[in-house]
Design a protein around this motif. Sequence first.
Motif, mmCIF file in Angstrom:
data_model
loop_
_atom_site.group_PDB
_atom_site.id
_atom_site.type_symbol
_atom_site.label_atom_id
_atom_site.label_comp_id
_atom_site.label_asym_id
_atom_site.label_seq_id
_atom_site.Cartn_x
_atom_site.Cartn_y
_atom_site.Cartn_z
ATOM 1 N N GLN A 12 0.849 -1.410 -0.425
ATOM 2 C CA GLN A 12 -0.690 -0.134 -0.381
ATOM 3 C C GLN A 12 0.895 0.737 0.153
ATOM 4 O O GLN A 12 0.571 1.959 -0.970
ATOM 5 C CB GLN A 12 -1.011 0.065 0.892
ATOM 6 C CG GLN A 12 -1.958 -1.369 1.006
ATOM 7 C CD GLN A 12 -2.813 -1.287 2.730
ATOM 8 O OE1 GLN A 12 -3.177 -0.344 3.168
ATOM 9 N NE2 GLN A 12 -2.588 -2.859 2.755
ATOM 10 N N GLY A 16 1.130 2.875 -3.500
ATOM 11 C CA GLY A 16 -0.422 4.272 -2.986
ATOM 12 C C GLY A 16 -0.276 5.226 -2.893
ATOM 13 O O GLY A 16 -0.262 6.195 -2.594
ATOM 14 N N TYR A 17 1.324 5.117 -2.621
ATOM 15 C CA TYR A 17 1.987 6.928 -1.822
ATOM 16 C C TYR A 17 3.147 6.989 -2.697
ATOM 17 O O TYR A 17 3.310 8.137 -3.450
ATOM 18 C CB TYR A 17 2.048 6.535 -0.126
ATOM 19 C CG TYR A 17 2.837 7.668 0.141
ATOM 20 C CD1 TYR A 17 2.793 9.256 0.601
ATOM 21 C CD2 TYR A 17 3.601 7.851 0.815
ATOM 22 C CE1 TYR A 17 2.255 10.354 0.565
ATOM 23 C CE2 TYR A 17 4.624 9.007 1.703
ATOM 24 C CZ TYR A 17 4.172 9.806 1.648
ATOM 25 O OH TYR A 17 4.757 11.199 1.747
ATOM 26 N N ARG A 20 3.445 7.474 -6.424
ATOM 27 C CA ARG A 20 2.537 8.341 -6.549
ATOM 28 C C ARG A 20 3.486 9.841 -7.461
ATOM 29 O O ARG A 20 2.735 10.588 -8.096
ATOM 30 C CB ARG A 20 0.904 9.034 -6.105
ATOM 31 C CG ARG A 20 0.219 10.498 -5.793
ATOM 32 C CD ARG A 20 -0.557 10.328 -5.454
ATOM 33 N NE ARG A 20 -0.572 10.473 -3.633
ATOM 34 C CZ ARG A 20 -0.348 11.068 -2.977
ATOM 35 N NH1 ARG A 20 -0.407 12.723 -3.262
ATOM 36 N NH2 ARG A 20 -0.860 11.273 -1.842
ATOM 37 N N ILE A 50 -4.723 5.616 -8.565
ATOM 38 C CA ILE A 50 -5.147 5.835 -6.724
ATOM 39 C C ILE A 50 -6.162 6.637 -6.493
ATOM 40 O O ILE A 50 -5.833 7.659 -7.799
ATOM 41 C CB ILE A 50 -3.554 6.242 -6.289
ATOM 42 C CG1 ILE A 50 -2.726 5.692 -6.752
ATOM 43 C CG2 ILE A 50 -3.307 6.606 -5.266
ATOM 44 C CD1 ILE A 50 -0.726 6.236 -6.546
ATOM 45 N N THR A 150 -2.790 4.813 2.812
ATOM 46 C CA THR A 150 -3.750 4.623 2.028
ATOM 47 C C THR A 150 -4.562 2.886 2.005
ATOM 48 O O THR A 150 -3.599 2.526 3.827
ATOM 49 C CB THR A 150 -2.282 4.061 0.965
ATOM 50 O OG1 THR A 150 -1.236 3.575 1.407
ATOM 51 C CG2 THR A 150 -2.052 5.213 0.711
ATOM 52 N N ASP A 159 -6.295 -1.290 -6.956
ATOM 53 C CA ASP A 159 -6.390 0.147 -6.584
ATOM 54 C C ASP A 159 -6.388 0.567 -5.193
ATOM 55 O O ASP A 159 -6.169 -0.581 -4.355
ATOM 56 C CB ASP A 159 -7.786 0.385 -7.127
ATOM 57 C CG ASP A 159 -7.536 0.567 -8.649
ATOM 58 O OD1 ASP A 159 -6.297 0.176 -9.641
ATOM 59 O OD2 ASP A 159 -8.872 0.781 -9.422
ATOM 60 N N ILE A 160 -6.136 1.680 -5.317
ATOM 61 C CA ILE A 160 -6.005 1.696 -3.503
ATOM 62 C C ILE A 160 -6.371 3.300 -3.473
ATOM 63 O O ILE A 160 -7.107 3.739 -4.333
ATOM 64 C CB ILE A 160 -3.314 2.669 -3.564
ATOM 65 C CG1 ILE A 160 -2.793 1.571 -4.165
ATOM 66 C CG2 ILE A 160 -3.971 3.244 -2.271
ATOM 67 C CD1 ILE A 160 -3.229 0.264 -2.784
ATOM 68 N N SER A 162 -6.434 6.105 -1.413
ATOM 69 C CA SER A 162 -5.268 7.027 -0.725
ATOM 70 C C SER A 162 -5.822 8.691 0.048
ATOM 71 O O SER A 162 -6.997 9.265 -0.542
ATOM 72 C CB SER A 162 -3.862 7.517 -1.112
ATOM 73 O OG SER A 162 -3.503 8.115 -0.815
#
Length: 378
Positions: A12, A16-17, A20, A50, A150, A159-160, A162
């Motif tokens: 995640q 997810g972070y 990005r 995201i 997240t 898919d995430i 966030s």
Amino acid sequence: MTKKAVVYGAGQSGRGYLARFLKESGYQITFIETDRKLVDLLNEDKYFFIHFYHKDRTPVLIDQFHALTLDDDLSSVLKEADIILTAVGEQNLKAVAASLAKYLEKTELPQLLTAENGTNPARVLRKELEKQYKGSISNVVSQTAIFCSTINIEDTRLDILSQNETYFPYDLEGFNGSLDFPGAEPRKNFEHFFERKIYTYNCLAGLISYLGYVKGYKIYGEATNDTEVSKIIDELLEILNPSLAEYFNISLEEQELFANKAVEKFKDMKILDYVIKNGRAPRRKLGKSERIYAPYKILINHDQEATIMCLVAGAALVYLEEIEYTGHSFDPEEELLAILDLNENDPFVKLSVSAYEHIKQNRATVSLVELLNSLRAE
């Protein structure tokens, strides 16, 4: 020329972070992941989105990446990387160091950036690299602190969901040059900054996770907004904020703003997160430099009554036994003594074990406020 980044860990935080910020800064990403199923999904789908809790920005498309496992040949991707980031958990940085040393000469190491919880994960990675290379490592190991929630979106493959967090602090002293991420903020004396996050933000997160678990909550925001949990948060911050302000030599106002931002986030019901997820690795979180015991010692050293942290430790022991323990019998005192290397007569051990025992004996009807007052009377 396209900039290239390698991310150890495609969970995640990794996808997810970190992904990005890398995408927004024009990097081509290679994920390195131990989970073969996840690697196969990434390579099959070739993209994911995201999304954001508050729908306050357009979902971000992450594409044009590749994924490999630790068992694959990583030579070319590591040699071509402009930056290598980690999102694997501090306990797994030894494996990252071994992987890097397998394919790169010491002089070939690019900029490294850890994104882990801990008081100084960059130092952990640096020490592991120095063991691998049998010598000192130049100034290429930096770190960031993650303030962004997240989660995986259920019923999707990758898919995430966030928080739209744009704050990206990083350790200036371990960075060769400057980081080209939007929102990047270089900071000196990052270890103190990290400690302050652990002793404030993560301390509150631990309290919410373990007390929320004891009360039967699954959703993190619901646990934070529980009447008893909220009351205990307020009680803790009344004594913790001035103690930390003095400990870190900052103004009380600055510390209160920092803590209030954390509470505001944790109480936000639109930020979906889970109690059990945030409680993971309780043994590590009960450690001497971590979010429960270290704030307890700071409070004691500033002449404050610190029983709240013993209540949290007792709840963490309940979580440990019921969620993560794999042995045949569980002795809470033995666990704490092994984790903290304390004497069995230490007040923290005695009160934490007492809290654990009371919770276990009154599992369905426990009142946290009443238990806290009872512990204070012991």
